[in-house]
Every structure is written in structure tokens, then in C-alpha cells.
Design a protein around this motif. Structure first.
Motif, PDB file in Angstrom:
ATOM      1  N   ARG A 147     -14.178  -3.179 -16.435  1.00 44.32           N
ATOM      2  CA  ARG A 147     -15.505  -3.759 -16.174  1.00 44.32           C
ATOM      3  C   ARG A 147     -16.374  -3.584 -17.412  1.00 44.32           C
ATOM      4  NH1 ARG A 147     -19.504  -2.182 -11.110  1.00 44.32           N
ATOM      5  NH2 ARG A 147     -21.316  -3.407 -11.771  1.00 44.32           N
ATOM      6  N   TRP A 148     -16.879  -4.683 -17.956  1.00 43.68           N
ATOM      7  CA  TRP A 148     -17.681  -4.636 -19.179  1.00 43.68           C
ATOM      8  C   TRP A 148     -19.105  -4.180 -18.844  1.00 43.68           C
ATOM      9  CZ3 TRP A 148     -15.903  -4.827 -23.984  1.00 43.68           C
ATOM     10  CH2 TRP A 148     -16.833  -4.920 -25.030  1.00 43.68           C
ATOM     11  N   PRO A 149     -19.677  -3.268 -19.641  1.00 42.66           N
ATOM     12  CA  PRO A 149     -21.017  -2.747 -19.341  1.00 42.66           C
ATOM     13  C   PRO A 149     -22.131  -3.736 -19.657  1.00 42.66           C
ATOM     14  CG  PRO A 149     -20.241  -1.852 -21.413  1.00 42.66           C
ATOM     15  CD  PRO A 149     -19.089  -2.620 -20.829  1.00 42.66           C
ATOM     16  N   ARG A 150     -23.267  -3.523 -19.004  1.00 42.59           N
ATOM     17  CA  ARG A 150     -24.488  -4.255 -19.324  1.00 42.59           C
ATOM     18  C   ARG A 150     -25.282  -3.454 -20.351  1.00 42.59           C
ATOM     19  NH1 ARG A 150     -24.599  -3.839 -13.761  1.00 42.59           N
ATOM     20  NH2 ARG A 150     -26.327  -2.375 -13.941  1.00 42.59           N
ATOM     21  N   ARG A 151     -26.306  -4.079 -20.896  1.00 42.21           N
ATOM     22  CA  ARG A 151     -27.148  -3.384 -21.869  1.00 42.21           C
ATOM     23  C   ARG A 151     -27.814  -2.179 -21.215  1.00 42.21           C
ATOM     24  NH1 ARG A 151     -31.529  -6.068 -26.080  1.00 42.21           N
ATOM     25  NH2 ARG A 151     -31.753  -4.206 -27.371  1.00 42.21           N
ATOM     26  N   ASP A 152     -27.816  -1.054 -21.918  1.00 43.71           N
ATOM     27  CA  ASP A 152     -28.378   0.225 -21.473  1.00 43.71           C
ATOM     28  C   ASP A 152     -27.566   0.874 -20.354  1.00 43.71           C
ATOM     29  OD1 ASP A 152     -30.501   0.195 -23.320  1.00 43.71           O
ATOM     30  OD2 ASP A 152     -31.733  -1.020 -21.996  1.00 43.71           O
ATOM     31  N   GLN A 153     -26.393   0.347 -20.073  1.00 39.34           N
ATOM     32  CA  GLN A 153     -25.505   0.976 -19.099  1.00 39.34           C
ATOM     33  C   GLN A 153     -24.526   1.882 -19.845  1.00 39.34           C
ATOM     34  OE1 GLN A 153     -23.135  -1.788 -16.851  1.00 39.34           O
ATOM     35  NE2 GLN A 153     -22.620  -0.296 -15.275  1.00 39.34           N
ATOM     36  N   GLY A 154     -24.169   2.987 -19.231  1.00 43.75           N
ATOM     37  CA  GLY A 154     -23.201   3.879 -19.844  1.00 43.75           C
ATOM     38  C   GLY A 154     -21.845   3.209 -19.968  1.00 43.75           C
ATOM     39  N   ALA A 199     -10.087   0.133 -25.245  1.00 43.93           N
ATOM     40  CA  ALA A 199     -10.669  -0.299 -23.973  1.00 43.93           C
ATOM     41  C   ALA A 199     -12.120   0.153 -23.896  1.00 43.93           C
ATOM     42  CB  ALA A 199      -9.880   0.276 -22.794  1.00 43.93           C
ATOM     43  N   VAL A 200     -12.948  -0.651 -23.210  1.00 44.36           N
ATOM     44  CA  VAL A 200     -14.345  -0.318 -22.945  1.00 44.36           C
ATOM     45  C   VAL A 200     -14.571  -0.470 -21.447  1.00 44.36           C
ATOM     46  CG1 VAL A 200     -16.756  -0.860 -23.416  1.00 44.36           C
ATOM     47  CG2 VAL A 200     -15.050  -1.153 -25.224  1.00 44.36           C
ATOM     48  N   SER A 201     -15.071   0.574 -20.802  1.00 43.61           N
ATOM     49  CA  SER A 201     -15.251   0.562 -19.349  1.00 43.61           C
ATOM     50  C   SER A 201     -16.682   0.943 -18.995  1.00 43.61           C
ATOM     51  CB  SER A 201     -14.283   1.544 -18.675  1.00 43.61           C
ATOM     52  OG  SER A 201     -12.941   1.264 -19.037  1.00 43.61           O
ATOM     53  N   ALA A 202     -17.233   0.309 -17.984  1.00 44.96           N
ATOM     54  CA  ALA A 202     -18.612   0.564 -17.574  1.00 44.96           C
ATOM     55  C   ALA A 202     -18.715   1.796 -16.693  1.00 44.96           C
ATOM     56  CB  ALA A 202     -19.156  -0.649 -16.821  1.00 44.96           C
ATOM     57  N   VAL A 203     -19.735   2.617 -16.946  1.00 51.35           N
ATOM     58  CA  VAL A 203     -20.037   3.761 -16.082  1.00 51.35           C
ATOM     59  C   VAL A 203     -20.759   3.240 -14.843  1.00 51.35           C
ATOM     60  CG1 VAL A 203     -21.400   5.877 -15.856  1.00 51.35           C
ATOM     61  CG2 VAL A 203     -20.138   5.430 -17.967  1.00 51.35           C
ATOM     62  N   THR A 204     -20.256   3.586 -13.688  1.00 54.27           N
ATOM     63  CA  THR A 204     -20.835   3.078 -12.438  1.00 54.27           C
ATOM     64  C   THR A 204     -21.610   4.117 -11.655  1.00 54.27           C
ATOM     65  OG1 THR A 204     -18.713   3.506 -11.327  1.00 54.27           O
ATOM     66  CG2 THR A 204     -19.073   1.285 -12.211  1.00 54.27           C
TER      67      THR A 204
END
Length: 209
Positions: A147-154, A199-204
């Protein structure tokens, strides 16, 4: 310039653009404003009714306002596309050629985008205060692979050498990932070559203990 083969190609590419926008929690009006157009203009791209979406320069312009790249847009379209016939073959250079994107040989060979059901969740615990006050040492971060992160998301970044970096995502283009929160703290901007990342993963979620 490559041309799309059917209306379904245009709809899939428009759907991919819409998916990227929704992941960033942006309305069509806000995305259009950032791109210098009306919400109706942006909506026509998402509806697959503007063939200009297949132009590389237009893709760069639209994805840039979403903090994404044309490559991510094409991956989204590919994940929704029907399976290719068995006779299909990669380009002679070994790259991937899709509408609006040139084959770059070894420079870019996109992986298969995982479906939501196939994504996995991981956890890791911070051991320093580089991300404070967003997240201090001891906080456990939950992240979603693929899952690709949004701006200012970890985000959790896996480097090619096996190093794991946890940062706040800022933006990206085809060659560079821009993040904050390294040893210099949240005010320090860090630029990472995308070719150096695996890999780049979004912090949820941030789990306080």
C-alpha cells in the motif's frame, strides 16, 4: 506516442487515476485545483473520456499532484487489466511497455501489483525518537505491504541492502523518494533513490504501549 486500443483501456486507466486519488483522501475538486483545472475536467480523466491521459506529460502532471508517479498509475491499470494472451511477450529490452509509457529496459520493470486481499500486515517497534512527536521510541507501527503512503503518512522503506527505514512520506517522482524523519528529525528532508529501494509500505496504525 502509443495509442489506446479501446474504450475499456481508457476506463481502466481512468479508474487507476481515481484509485490513486481516493487513497490520498482527495476530492475531484481538490485534485483538479492542484492540477490547475476544474473538478469536471479531472472527472473526465477518471471517466476515461479524455484521451490525453495516455500522454506521458499529462500522466506526470496528474500523478505529481497526488504524490505519485506515472509508473504507479500504470501498475494500477495493469492490475485491473484482463490477462494477456499466451502469445504476448515482453519487449526485446526486457522492460514493460504500456499505454503512455516507454519501455526502459532495465530501468523500470514493474512488479505485479498485489490485490487488497493479498496485502499483508506487519509490525515493528521504533527504537529511537527520530519521528517524535509523531511517534516516539517504543511505539509499535503497523504497516500494510503493497500500500503506497499518502503525504505526511508514515512509511516503512525496505532498502535493497536489507536496511529498514521508517519515515514520513512527502512526495516522489520516477527516480526519487522524498521523506522526512531520519537522523535529522522531522524537519530534515531526505532524498532516496527509488532504484535503491525494494519496497515502500504505508503505516496504518501507531500502537502506544
Amino acid at each position: 506516442m502509443p495509442r489506446f486500443e479501446s474504450d475499456s483501456d481508457a476506463r481502466r486507466l481512468g479508474d487507476a487515476l481515481a484509485a490513486l486519488r481516493r487513497e490520498r483522501d482527495l476530492s475531484q475538486a481538490e485534485a483538479g485545483r492542484r492540477a490547475g483545472m476544474t473538478s469536471q475536467g479531472w472527472g473526465l480523466y477518471e471517466a476515461g473520456k479524455r484521451s490525453g491521459l495516455f500522454r506521458p506529460d499529462v500522466q506526470r502532471r496528474l500523478t505529481a499532484v497526488l504524490g505519485a508517479t506515472p509508473e504507479e498509475l500504470m501498475l494500477r491499470q495493469a492490475s485491473a487489466a484482463p490477462a494477456a494472451p499466451a502469445s504476448s511477450a515482453p519487449s526485446a529490452a526486457g522492460g514493460f511497455a504500456g499505454p503512455g509509457m516507454e519501455s526502459r529496459g532495465r530501468d523500470f520493470s514493474p512488479p505485479t501489483a498485489p490485490s487488497a486481499a493479498a496485502r499483508t500486515t506487519g509490525r515493528l517497534q521504533l527504537s529511537n525518537d527520530d519521528l517524535a512527536p509523531w511517534a516516539a521510541s517504543g511505539v509499535v507501527l503497523e504497516y500494510e505491504a503493497g500500500r503506497w503512503p499518502r503525504r505526511d503518512q508514515g512509511c516503512v522503506i525496505e532498502m535493497n541492502d536489507g536496511e529498514i527505514r521508517v519515515r514520513l512520506y512527502d512526495r516522489a517522482d520516477a527516480g526519487t523518494l522524498v521523506v522526512r524523519g531520519g537522523p535529522g528529525g522531522l524537519d530534515a528532508e531526505e532524498r532516496i533513490a527509488r532504484s535503491a529501494t525494494r519496497a515502500v509500505s504505508a503505516v496504518t496504525a501507531r500502537l502506544e504501549h
